[in-house]
Design a protein around this motif. Structure first.
Motif, PDB file in Angstrom:
ATOM      1  N   GLY A   3      -4.284  -0.839 -15.151  1.00 40.26           N
ATOM      2  CA  GLY A   3      -2.978  -1.283 -14.671  1.00 40.26           C
ATOM      3  C   GLY A   3      -2.982  -2.686 -14.084  1.00 40.26           C
ATOM      4  O   GLY A   3      -4.003  -3.177 -13.615  1.00 40.26           O
ATOM      5  N   SER A   4      -1.805  -3.344 -14.120  1.00 36.11           N
ATOM      6  CA  SER A   4      -1.693  -4.705 -13.608  1.00 36.11           C
ATOM      7  C   SER A   4      -1.446  -4.740 -12.105  1.00 36.11           C
ATOM      8  O   SER A   4      -1.558  -5.805 -11.487  1.00 36.11           O
ATOM      9  CB  SER A   4      -0.541  -5.427 -14.318  1.00 36.11           C
ATOM     10  OG  SER A   4       0.683  -4.740 -14.095  1.00 36.11           O
ATOM     11  N   ASP A   5      -1.087  -3.604 -11.512  1.00 37.23           N
ATOM     12  CA  ASP A   5      -0.825  -3.564 -10.074  1.00 37.23           C
ATOM     13  C   ASP A   5      -1.986  -2.992  -9.278  1.00 37.23           C
ATOM     14  O   ASP A   5      -1.852  -2.678  -8.095  1.00 37.23           O
ATOM     15  CB  ASP A   5       0.449  -2.764  -9.787  1.00 37.23           C
ATOM     16  CG  ASP A   5       0.343  -1.321 -10.287  1.00 37.23           C
ATOM     17  OD1 ASP A   5      -0.624  -1.000 -11.012  1.00 37.23           O
ATOM     18  OD2 ASP A   5       1.237  -0.522  -9.953  1.00 37.23           O
ATOM     19  N   SER A   6      -3.131  -2.846  -9.938  1.00 39.17           N
ATOM     20  CA  SER A   6      -4.310  -2.281  -9.265  1.00 39.17           C
ATOM     21  C   SER A   6      -5.574  -2.806  -9.924  1.00 39.17           C
ATOM     22  O   SER A   6      -5.545  -3.377 -11.020  1.00 39.17           O
ATOM     23  CB  SER A   6      -4.281  -0.752  -9.307  1.00 39.17           C
ATOM     24  OG  SER A   6      -4.321  -0.290 -10.655  1.00 39.17           O
ATOM     25  N   THR A  17      -8.966   3.465  -8.580  1.00 46.12           N
ATOM     26  CA  THR A  17      -8.396   2.120  -8.540  1.00 46.12           C
ATOM     27  C   THR A  17      -8.125   1.695  -7.099  1.00 46.12           C
ATOM     28  O   THR A  17      -8.030   2.524  -6.193  1.00 46.12           O
ATOM     29  CB  THR A  17      -7.084   2.048  -9.338  1.00 46.12           C
ATOM     30  OG1 THR A  17      -6.136   2.955  -8.769  1.00 46.12           O
ATOM     31  CG2 THR A  17      -7.319   2.408 -10.809  1.00 46.12           C
ATOM     32  N   LEU A  18      -7.974   0.390  -6.943  1.00 47.62           N
ATOM     33  CA  LEU A  18      -7.601  -0.197  -5.660  1.00 47.62           C
ATOM     34  C   LEU A  18      -6.232  -0.831  -5.820  1.00 47.62           C
ATOM     35  O   LEU A  18      -6.068  -1.783  -6.604  1.00 47.62           O
ATOM     36  CB  LEU A  18      -8.637  -1.248  -5.238  1.00 47.62           C
ATOM     37  CG  LEU A  18      -8.328  -2.096  -3.995  1.00 47.62           C
ATOM     38  CD1 LEU A  18      -8.153  -1.220  -2.757  1.00 47.62           C
ATOM     39  CD2 LEU A  18      -9.411  -3.135  -3.777  1.00 47.62           C
ATOM     40  N   ALA A  19      -5.228  -0.295  -5.138  1.00 41.99           N
ATOM     41  CA  ALA A  19      -3.863  -0.814  -5.249  1.00 41.99           C
ATOM     42  C   ALA A  19      -3.782  -2.203  -4.616  1.00 41.99           C
ATOM     43  O   ALA A  19      -4.170  -2.394  -3.461  1.00 41.99           O
ATOM     44  CB  ALA A  19      -2.884   0.143  -4.577  1.00 41.99           C
ATOM     45  N   LEU A  20      -3.263  -3.170  -5.360  1.00 43.09           N
ATOM     46  CA  LEU A  20      -3.183  -4.542  -4.864  1.00 43.09           C
ATOM     47  C   LEU A  20      -2.303  -4.646  -3.625  1.00 43.09           C
ATOM     48  O   LEU A  20      -2.594  -5.411  -2.711  1.00 43.09           O
ATOM     49  CB  LEU A  20      -2.657  -5.471  -5.965  1.00 43.09           C
ATOM     50  CG  LEU A  20      -3.635  -5.786  -7.100  1.00 43.09           C
ATOM     51  CD1 LEU A  20      -2.926  -6.515  -8.228  1.00 43.09           C
ATOM     52  CD2 LEU A  20      -4.811  -6.619  -6.589  1.00 43.09           C
ATOM     53  N   LYS A  21      -1.224  -3.876  -3.572  1.00 45.18           N
ATOM     54  CA  LYS A  21      -0.321  -3.974  -2.420  1.00 45.18           C
ATOM     55  C   LYS A  21      -0.934  -3.412  -1.139  1.00 45.18           C
ATOM     56  O   LYS A  21      -0.422  -3.644  -0.042  1.00 45.18           O
ATOM     57  CB  LYS A  21       1.004  -3.269  -2.715  1.00 45.18           C
ATOM     58  CG  LYS A  21       0.896  -1.762  -2.868  1.00 45.18           C
ATOM     59  CD  LYS A  21       2.261  -1.156  -3.118  1.00 45.18           C
ATOM     60  CE  LYS A  21       2.185   0.373  -3.231  1.00 45.18           C
ATOM     61  NZ  LYS A  21       3.522   0.967  -3.471  1.00 45.18           N
ATOM     62  N   VAL A  53      -5.492 -13.495  -7.397  1.00 46.05           N
ATOM     63  CA  VAL A  53      -5.812 -13.530  -5.968  1.00 46.05           C
ATOM     64  C   VAL A  53      -7.101 -14.327  -5.758  1.00 46.05           C
ATOM     65  O   VAL A  53      -8.154 -13.943  -6.279  1.00 46.05           O
ATOM     66  CB  VAL A  53      -5.983 -12.109  -5.397  1.00 46.05           C
ATOM     67  CG1 VAL A  53      -6.363 -12.171  -3.915  1.00 46.05           C
ATOM     68  CG2 VAL A  53      -4.719 -11.286  -5.604  1.00 46.05           C
ATOM     69  N   PRO A  54      -7.056 -15.429  -5.005  1.00 43.88           N
ATOM     70  CA  PRO A  54      -8.289 -16.163  -4.703  1.00 43.88           C
ATOM     71  C   PRO A  54      -9.243 -15.300  -3.873  1.00 43.88           C
ATOM     72  O   PRO A  54      -8.816 -14.430  -3.109  1.00 43.88           O
ATOM     73  CB  PRO A  54      -7.806 -17.373  -3.895  1.00 43.88           C
ATOM     74  CG  PRO A  54      -6.353 -17.499  -4.199  1.00 43.88           C
ATOM     75  CD  PRO A  54      -5.870 -16.098  -4.445  1.00 43.88           C
ATOM     76  N   LYS A 259       2.915  -8.040  -2.212  1.00 38.91           N
ATOM     77  CA  LYS A 259       2.587  -7.232  -3.389  1.00 38.91           C
ATOM     78  C   LYS A 259       1.114  -7.343  -3.756  1.00 38.91           C
ATOM     79  O   LYS A 259       0.558  -6.456  -4.395  1.00 38.91           O
ATOM     80  CB  LYS A 259       3.460  -7.654  -4.574  1.00 38.91           C
ATOM     81  CG  LYS A 259       4.931  -7.311  -4.403  1.00 38.91           C
ATOM     82  CD  LYS A 259       5.731  -7.697  -5.638  1.00 38.91           C
ATOM     83  CE  LYS A 259       7.200  -7.324  -5.466  1.00 38.91           C
ATOM     84  NZ  LYS A 259       8.005  -7.713  -6.658  1.00 38.91           N
ATOM     85  N   LYS A 260       0.519  -8.450  -3.366  1.00 45.21           N
ATOM     86  CA  LYS A 260      -0.933  -8.626  -3.544  1.00 45.21           C
ATOM     87  C   LYS A 260      -1.407  -9.589  -2.465  1.00 45.21           C
ATOM     88  O   LYS A 260      -0.614 -10.368  -1.926  1.00 45.21           O
ATOM     89  CB  LYS A 260      -1.264  -9.154  -4.933  1.00 45.21           C
ATOM     90  CG  LYS A 260      -0.659 -10.516  -5.245  1.00 45.21           C
ATOM     91  CD  LYS A 260      -0.977 -10.928  -6.682  1.00 45.21           C
ATOM     92  CE  LYS A 260      -0.364 -12.314  -6.989  1.00 45.21           C
ATOM     93  NZ  LYS A 260      -0.634 -12.716  -8.384  1.00 45.21           N
ATOM     94  N   PRO A 261      -2.682  -9.554  -2.108  1.00 44.46           N
ATOM     95  CA  PRO A 261      -3.174 -10.422  -1.031  1.00 44.46           C
ATOM     96  C   PRO A 261      -3.063 -11.902  -1.386  1.00 44.46           C
ATOM     97  O   PRO A 261      -3.019 -12.286  -2.558  1.00 44.46           O
ATOM     98  CB  PRO A 261      -4.646 -10.007  -0.885  1.00 44.46           C
ATOM     99  CG  PRO A 261      -4.751  -8.668  -1.527  1.00 44.46           C
ATOM    100  CD  PRO A 261      -3.737  -8.662  -2.617  1.00 44.46           C
ATOM    101  N   LYS A 262      -3.007 -12.713  -0.357  1.00 41.58           N
ATOM    102  CA  LYS A 262      -3.045 -14.170  -0.546  1.00 41.58           C
ATOM    103  C   LYS A 262      -4.481 -14.642  -0.732  1.00 41.58           C
ATOM    104  O   LYS A 262      -4.743 -15.621  -1.410  1.00 41.58           O
ATOM    105  CB  LYS A 262      -2.417 -14.854   0.669  1.00 41.58           C
ATOM    106  CG  LYS A 262      -2.088 -16.319   0.483  1.00 41.58           C
ATOM    107  CD  LYS A 262      -1.325 -16.851   1.663  1.00 41.58           C
ATOM    108  CE  LYS A 262      -0.885 -18.296   1.440  1.00 41.58           C
ATOM    109  NZ  LYS A 262       0.112 -18.415   0.359  1.00 41.58           N
TER     110      LYS A 262
END
Length: 519
Positions: A3-6, A17-21, A53-54, A259-262
């Protein structure tokens, strides 16, 4: 891949999986040496980079430099890709990477100023006791009050000498200033210099925004700190990473839960941060870790033993990858129990027993899901990395450094006017004032027939004349001295005011006592 969100970590009875949010809720990668912690860090760094995500991570053994190169096909990697269900989408690729090095040899140099690191972290770096730390706080307070910038170690040494000269005066203003404590700090500075600490302090100081970059294709840049040589100075390593965390906290704006870390920050060999650290510093670490989440920064501690991390910090690490632990000693057995108890129980899994049975490339995984609730712990096969397993060659590293977007920004050190130069100029001016004063007095004495002084300082008698100084001569000298002091004081105050004005709002210290930069 998945998935693109994890981020896909591996496979158990389901995809782990690790959820980006929820990735900014921090995490832990733990396990004994040789169980696969570095590969877990590598695949998470890859996953974050793909998501834009950097990443920042320290490379203790040199293996993480392989992130910058395309992986090489190997049978065991292909088999693992098939075992975890990604054979159709698994492909080798390199990731955008920037190399950094406090010593400036295996990456772009990283520097900060003494003023920016602040008294709390510097005291920890120098391993000072409470009394010595108090003196260092006086030094920083005086530097702030007088507008004296502390950029490098020569500024700090000059300021220590300045404080020693004014110890009696400063003791009445700021509290007791012991010359013995100043001497102890000076000796600790010599030790720090021998460990390469002088390379860390100076300008140009690191712009934290250079860690938060994306590549033209949208992938997050992976910032890798060369730490193999740095590990010979473990306290410098730990304080640098903590300073970096505090800089991120001070510089980044509040964004809540994005929605995802900086940025995601991996703190390898995390036990070095807490080993022997004073209680006040541990409390600050806990505070930074707790608050930095709202800045969009995820912090992932990597260590052998979960007991290496204080409970107050461990409780904030929601995403966990636990590799095998060995239970040969009572302390090992306690660590196994502690690690098992931190997971959400799985009725079909004896967590405490399984931790000791995990093979290389296997881990117990629990990540946050839904409303931030930890998932049930699962025994997981970790996916294979897409980048190279193992380090880059030196020629490859050099080529990447020279083609980096930040090449040339930090390579050459700068030395602008700061505390050392100001204090030296001040001392020179005082010396010149004294010399001119002596010359005027000698001319006046010669003109009015007053006794001459020999080079040794003794008066030469003038027989047949009254050698007692006249009242008006004493008054003239007193007036001249008063005028000199007034002019000198005015000049120094003016210099301090002008420098202070140029600093503006910068003389404000943040959460970790570091100097906050002006806007």
């Amino acid at each position: 891949m998945k998935g693109s969100d994890s981020i896909f970590i591996g496979a158990s009875e389901k995809d782990e999986t690790l959820a980006l949010k929820l990735a900014n809720r921090h995490g832990l990668i733990a396990g004994a040496t040789g169980t696969g912690k570095t590969v877990s860090l590598q695949i998470l760094a890859e996953g974050f980079s793909k998501a834009g995500v950097p990443v920042f991570c320290a490379d203790i053994k040199g293996d993480l430099s392989g992130l910058a190169a395309e992986g090489v096909s190997k049978d065991f990697l292909e088999k693992r890709a098939s075992d975890v269900g990604i054979a159709d989408t698994y492909e080798y690729q390199a990731f955008p990477t920037v190399f950094w090095d406090l010593l400036g040899k295996q990456g772009h140099p990283i520097r900060t100023t003494v003023s920016e690191i602040g008294p709390l972290l510097l005291s920890s770096l120098l391993e000072l006791n409470d009394t010595q730390e108090g003196v260092l706080n006086v030094l920083f307070e005086l530097a702030d009050d007088e507008g004296l910038l502390l950029l490098d170690l020569k500024d700090l040494r000059a300021m220590l000498a300045h404080v020693a000269e004014r110890a009696s005066e400063l003791s009445t203003l700021y509290g007791n200033v012991s010359k013995a404590s100043i001497g102890a700090i000076q000796r600790r500075l010599l030790v720090l210099e021998r460990q390469g600490g002088e390379n860390f302090f100076g300008e140009p100081a690191l712009d934290i925004r250079d860690f938060i970059r994306t590549a033209p294709d949208g992938r997050g840049v992976v910032n890798i700190l060369a730490a193999d040589k740095l590990m010979t100075s473990p306290r410098l390593y730990a304080v640098f990473l903590l300073w970096l965390l505090s800089e991120l906290f001070e510089e980044l704006p509040e964004i809540g839960d994005p929605k995802k870390p900086k940025l995601v920050f991996f703190f390898d060999e995390a036990h070095l941060l807490f080993s022997g650290a004073p209680k006040a510093l541990v409390e600050k670490v806990e505070q930074v870790v707790r608050l930095i989440r709202s800045k969009g920064v995820g912090v992932y501690f990597v260590t052998q033993n979960p007991l290496d991390i204080p409970e107050t910090v461990l409780a904030q690490l929601g995403n966990r990858v636990q590799h095998a632990l060995r239970a040969f000693t009572p302390r090992d057995q306690k660590a196994v129990r502690a690690a098992a108890e931190t997971f959400r129980p799985n009725p079909d899994l004896n967590t405490e027993r399984v931790i000791t049975e995990l093979g290389v490339g296997e881990a117990l995984v629990s990540t946050l899901e839904g409303k931030g609730i930890p998932s049930v712990v699962q025994r997981t096969l970790i996916r294979p990395p897409c980048s190279r397993l193992g380090p880059l060659k030196q020629a490859e590293r050099r080529a990447l450094i020279q083609s980096s977007a930040v090449f040339g920004l930090y390579e050459r050190a700068k030395d602008r006017k700061s505390a050392y130069e100001i204090l030296m100029n001040r001392a020179d001016e005082e010396h010149r004032q004294e010399q001119r004063s002596r010359e005027r007095e000698e001319k006046h004495a010669h003109k009015h027939g007053e006794p001459r002084r020999s080079r040794s300082g003794f008066q030469l008698p003038d027989f047949g004349r009254d050698d007692r100084p006249k009242k008006e001569s004493i008054e003239r000298r007193s007036r001249r001295k008063s005028q000199r002091d007034t002019v000198l004081e005015a000049g120094l105050k003016s210099a301090a005011r002008s420098l202070g004005t140029s600093l503006g709002r910068a003389l404000v210290r943040g959460l970790m006592g570091s100097l906050k930069r002006g806007n």
